[in-house]
Scaffold this active site. Structure first.
Site, PDB file in Angstrom:
ATOM      1  CE  LYS A 158      -3.995  -1.883   2.490  1.00 40.37           C
ATOM      2  NZ  LYS A 158      -4.808  -1.778   3.447  1.00 40.37           N
ATOM      3  CD  GLU A 200      -2.062  -3.151   5.796  1.00 40.44           C
ATOM      4  OE1 GLU A 200      -3.138  -3.423   5.379  1.00 40.44           O
ATOM      5  OE2 GLU A 200      -2.071  -2.023   7.037  1.00 40.44           O
ATOM      6  CE  LYS A 201      -0.167 -13.609   6.537  1.00 42.16           C
ATOM      7  NZ  LYS A 201      -0.021 -14.442   4.925  1.00 42.16           N
ATOM      8  CB  ILE A 203      -8.147  -8.946   5.962  1.00 43.20           C
ATOM      9  CG1 ILE A 203      -6.570  -8.181   6.459  1.00 43.20           C
ATOM     10  CG2 ILE A 203      -9.029  -9.295   7.049  1.00 43.20           C
ATOM     11  CD1 ILE A 203      -6.099  -8.719   7.926  1.00 43.20           C
ATOM     12  CG  HIS A 208     -16.188  -0.421   4.656  1.00 46.23           C
ATOM     13  ND1 HIS A 208     -15.091   0.333   3.469  1.00 46.23           N
ATOM     14  CD2 HIS A 208     -16.097   0.799   5.624  1.00 46.23           C
ATOM     15  CE1 HIS A 208     -14.653   1.912   4.383  1.00 46.23           C
ATOM     16  NE2 HIS A 208     -15.014   1.952   5.489  1.00 46.23           N
ATOM     17  CD  GLU A 275     -12.165   4.449   5.182  1.00 46.75           C
ATOM     18  OE1 GLU A 275     -13.274   5.059   4.596  1.00 46.75           O
ATOM     19  OE2 GLU A 275     -11.673   3.618   4.945  1.00 46.75           O
ATOM     20  CG  ASN A 290     -12.330   8.291   6.264  1.00 45.57           C
ATOM     21  OD1 ASN A 290     -11.551   8.078   5.248  1.00 45.57           O
ATOM     22  ND2 ASN A 290     -13.523   6.920   5.957  1.00 45.57           N
ATOM     23  NE  ARG A 292     -14.310  11.751   3.512  1.00 47.46           N
ATOM     24  CZ  ARG A 292     -14.048  11.052   3.612  1.00 47.46           C
ATOM     25  NH1 ARG A 292     -12.421  10.933   3.499  1.00 47.46           N
ATOM     26  NH2 ARG A 292     -14.441  10.038   3.182  1.00 47.46           N
ATOM     27  CB  VAL A 295     -20.962   9.848   1.432  1.00 44.90           C
ATOM     28  CG1 VAL A 295     -23.209   9.933   0.862  1.00 44.90           C
ATOM     29  CG2 VAL A 295     -20.235  10.685   0.142  1.00 44.90           C
TER      30      VAL A 295
HETATM   31  C1  MV4 Z   1      -6.557  -4.209   2.911  1.00 40.38           C
HETATM   32  C2  MV4 Z   1      -7.936  -5.560   2.709  1.00 40.38           C
HETATM   33  C3  MV4 Z   1      -7.515  -6.678   2.615  1.00 40.38           C
HETATM   34  N1  MV4 Z   1      -6.327  -6.827   3.533  1.00 40.38           N
HETATM   35  N2  MV4 Z   1      -5.784  -4.582   2.938  1.00 40.38           N
HETATM   36  C4  MV4 Z   1      -9.884  -0.743  -0.400  1.00 40.38           C
HETATM   37  C5  MV4 Z   1      -9.530   0.509  -0.038  1.00 40.38           C
HETATM   38  C6  MV4 Z   1      -8.139   0.656   1.206  1.00 40.38           C
HETATM   39  N3  MV4 Z   1      -8.971   1.345   1.978  1.00 40.38           N
HETATM   40  C7  MV4 Z   1      -7.358  -0.762   2.132  1.00 40.38           C
HETATM   41  N4  MV4 Z   1      -8.312  -1.188   1.240  1.00 40.38           N
HETATM   42  C8  MV4 Z   1      -8.252  -3.397   1.845  1.00 40.38           C
HETATM   43  N5  MV4 Z   1      -7.349  -2.925   2.065  1.00 40.38           N
HETATM   44  C9  MV4 Z   1      -5.290  -5.721   3.395  1.00 40.38           C
HETATM   45  N6  MV4 Z   1      -4.853  -6.129   4.412  1.00 40.38           N
HETATM   46  C10 MV4 Z   1      -9.096  -5.839   1.583  1.00 40.38           C
HETATM   47  C11 MV4 Z   1      -9.149  -4.225   0.999  1.00 40.38           C
HETATM   48  C12 MV4 Z   1     -10.028  -3.540   0.437  1.00 40.38           C
HETATM   49  C13 MV4 Z   1     -11.933  -2.635   0.441  1.00 40.38           C
HETATM   50  C14 MV4 Z   1     -11.604  -2.525   1.768  1.00 40.38           C
HETATM   51  C15 MV4 Z   1     -12.520  -1.813   1.806  1.00 40.38           C
HETATM   52  C16 MV4 Z   1     -13.682  -1.808   1.163  1.00 40.38           C
HETATM   53  C17 MV4 Z   1     -13.970  -2.511   0.363  1.00 40.38           C
HETATM   54  C18 MV4 Z   1     -12.999  -3.240  -0.396  1.00 40.38           C
HETATM   55  C19 MV4 Z   1     -12.062  -3.950  -1.693  1.00 40.38           C
HETATM   56  C20 MV4 Z   1     -11.671  -4.736  -2.285  1.00 40.38           C
HETATM   57  C21 MV4 Z   1      -9.927  -4.418  -0.995  1.00 40.38           C
END
Ligand code: MV4
Length: 457
Positions: A158, A200-201, A203, A208, A275, A290, A292, A295
Site C-alpha cells: 500500500k 500488510e498481511k 485479510i 468494511h 475505518e 477519515n 471529515r 456521505v
Molecule cells: C486491505 C484489504 C485486505 N487486506 N488490506 C481497500 C481500500 C483501502 N482503504 C484498503 N482496502 C483494502 N485493504 C489488507 N491488508 C482489502 C481492501 C479492500 C477493501 C476494503 C474495504 C472495502 C472494500 C475493499 C475492496 C477491495 C479491497
C-alpha cells in the site's frame, strides 16, 4: 456560537449543512461555480457568491476565491463538506490564518492521518488493533520482497499517501513483489508526489466496518456505533447501513472503545470516522481515519437520533458534547442508497444531463437528501451522485422492504440511475441474509431486463 457559516461545497452536502445552520439560527453563505447557478444550495443559502467557472480547480478547489467570498460576506466559519477541500491541511491552515474557524480538523491531524504509515503507528501505540505487517516505510523493492517472504503470502502493498484503494496491490507470490512495488510506488508518486510504500498481511474477504466518532475540544470523545459499508464497487460505496449485521453488542463495545482510543490519541475534535477491516471471526483491524463528515452519515443519525452536522458545529464552537450521548441507544435499523446518475447496465457510465421529471419517495421512515429537482441539469464536471435515499425501520428486514418500496416510488426521468441496481440488491438473498463481504458486488449478478419497468417513468 458562529453567526455566519460559509459552505465550501456543492450538491446535497451543501444543502445538508445549510439546513443544520438555519435550524441553529446561523446564517449561511453558498459558493458556486457557473455550472451550479441553478443549484438548490445557491437558492437556499442566505447569500451566494460565484467563485468561478465549472472546473473544480478554478472554483470549489480554489482557496483564494473561497477565502475572498468569506471576507466579502463576513462569515466567521467555513464548512468544507466532503471531497473537494475537506481533507486539505493547507485549506484548514489558511482558513484559520484568515480568521475563519475551519469546521474540520487541524492541519496537524489531517497530515497525521493522511500519512497512512504514521496513522498506523499512532493507532497501534494507542492500543487499536492494526493489520499485521511490517511497521514503517519499506526501504526498497527488495526490502518488500524479504518482508513478504518472511510474512507469507498473500500480502498487500500500500502507498503511504494513498487511501481509498489507490496505490494498492495484492501480491500472491514472491516473484510478483518487486514489479508490484515498482508500479504502485510510481502510481503514488504521480498521484500524490510521494512514493513511500508499506506492507500488510492480506485479510481475505473482509468487511468494511467504520465507527462514527464525536469529540469535543475538552478531551472527551465518544462513538456513535458503526456503519456497514461492504457494498461497494471499485471503492465507491452504493449501499450503507447501521448497525452492521455482523456486529453484536459485545463487538460494538470493543470496536467502539478502540475507535475512541484512536481519536483521543490524536486529540481529535469534531466528527470523524475510523475505518476497520473485519474478518469472519469479527477480528477488526484499523484501516484509515477519515477526518471529515461522510456521505453515509445519515444512517448513523437515523439510528442514534443525533444530528451530526449540528454536533460538529457545536464541537468546533468549543461546546462539550451532551452527557446523554455517552450512553446512546441504537434504535432500529437504517439503510442508505446513493443515487448516482450512472447506467448500471453499461459499466456505470456517468449519465449527466437534464432531469425532466423528478419525484422523491416519502412516507414513514423515509428521508431524502438531494439537491436535484425537475428541470435540474446534472453538470458533467462533478461526481454523479444526485442524492441519497435513507430509510429507517424497526429491524433490518423491514428496512430492506422499506428501501425497496422507496426506490420503487422514486421517479427520475432523463438520466439513467443506479436505482434499478439497488432494487436488485434489496432483493438479493445473500444481501438479505446479512452475511456478505467487500467482494459482494464482484459476483453480484444483475439482470437489467428484470427492472426494465423502472425505465418507463
Ligand atoms: C486491505 C484489504 C485486505 N487486506 N488490506 C481497500 C481500500 C483501502 N482503504 C484498503 N482496502 C483494502 N485493504 C489488507 N491488508 C482489502 C481492501 C479492500 C477493501 C476494503 C474495504 C472495502 C472494500 C475493499 C475492496 C477491495 C479491497
Amino acid at each position: 456560537m458562529f453567526k455566519k457559516v460559509l459552505i465550501a461545497n456543492r450538491g446535497e452536502i451543501a444543502l445538508r449543512v445549510i439546513r443544520a445552520c438555519h435550524e441553529m439560527g446561523i446564517k449561511t453563505v453558498a459558493v458556486y461555480s457557473t455550472a451550479d447557478e441553478l443549484s438548490l444550495h445557491v437558492k437556499f443559502a442566505n447569500e451566494a457568491v460565484c467563485i468561478g467557472p465549472p472546473p473544480s480547480n478554478e472554483s470549489y478547489l480554489n482557496i483564494p476565491r473561497i477565502i475572498a467570498a468569506g471576507e466579502i460576506t463576513g462569515a466567521d466559519a467555513i464548512h468544507p463538506g466532503y471531497g473537494f477541500l475537506s481533507e486539505s491541511a493547507q485549506f484548514s491552515r489558511i482558513c484559520e490564518e484568515n480568521g475563519f474557524t475551519f469546521l474540520g480538523p487541524t492541519p496537524e491531524i489531517i497530515n497525521a492521518m493522511g500519512n497512512k504509515v504514521q496513522a498506523k503507528i499512532t493507532m497501534k501505540k494507542a492500543g487499536v488493533p492494526v493489520v499485521p505487517g511490517g511497521e514503517g516505510v519499506l526501504d526498497s523493492p527488495e526490502d518488500a520482497k524479504n518482508k513478504a517472504d518472511e510474512m507469507g503470502y498473500p500480502v498487500m502493498l500500500k502507498a503511504s499517501a494513498g487511501g481509498g484503494g489507490r496505490g494498492m496491490r495484492l501480491v500472491k507470490k514472491s516473484e510478483d513483489v518487486i514489479p508490484a512495488y515498482k508500479s504502485a510506488s510510481q502510481e503514488s508518486l504521480t498521484a500524490f508526489g510521494n512514493e513511500d510504500m508499506y506492507i500488510e498481511k492480506f485479510i481475505e474477504n473482509p468487511r468494511h466496518v467504520e465507527v462514527q466518532i464525536l469529540a469535543d475540544s475538552h478531551g472527551n470523545a465518544i462513538h456513535l456505533g458503526e456503519r456497514e459499508c461492504s457494498i461497494q464497487r471499485r471503492h465507491q460505496k452504493l449501499v450503507e447501513e447501521s448497525p452492521s449485521p455482523l456486529v453484536d453488542e459485545e463487538t460494538r463495545k470493543l470496536i467502539g472503545a478502540a475507535a475512541v482510543a484512536g481519536a483521543k490519541a490524536v486529540n481529535y475534535v469534531g466528527v470523524g470516522t475510523i475505518e476497520f477491516l473485519m474478518d469472519k471471526n469479527k477480528n477488526y483491524f484499523f484501516m484509515e481515519m477519515n477526518t471529515r463528515i461522510q456521505v453515509e452519515h445519515p444512517v448513523t443519525e437515523m439510528v442514534t437520533g443525533v444530528d451530526l452536522i449540528k454536533q460538529q458545529i457545536k464541537m468546533h464552537a468549543g461546546l462539550k458534547y451532551p452527557e446523554y450521548l455517552q450512553d446512546f441507544k441504537l434504535r432500529g435499523h437504517s439503510i442508505e442508497c446513493r443515487i448516482n446518475a450512472e447506467d448500471p447496465a453499461n459499466n456505470f457510465m456517468p449519465f449527466p444531463g437534464e432531469i425532466t421529471n423528478f419525484h422523491m419517495p416519502g412516507g414513514k421512515g423515509v428521508r431524502v437528501d438531494t439537491h436535484a429537482y425537475s428541470g435540474y441539469k446534472i453538470p458533467t464536471q462533478y461526481d454523479s451522485m444526485i442524492g441519497k435515499i435513507i430509510v429507517h425501520a424497526k429491524n433490518r428486514e423491514r428496512a430492506i422492504i422499506r428501501m425497496y418500496r422507496a426506490l420503487q416510488e422514486t421517479i427520475i426521468s432523463g438520466p439513467k440511475t443506479t436505482i434499478p441496481y439497488q432494487m436488485a440488491i434489496m432483493e438479493n438473498e445473500i444481501f438479505k441474509s446479512g452475511n456478505f463481504d467487500t467482494s459482494f458486488l464482484e459476483t453480484f449478478d444483475y439482470n437489467p431486463e428484470k427492472y426494465a419497468f423502472k425505465e418507463e417513468n
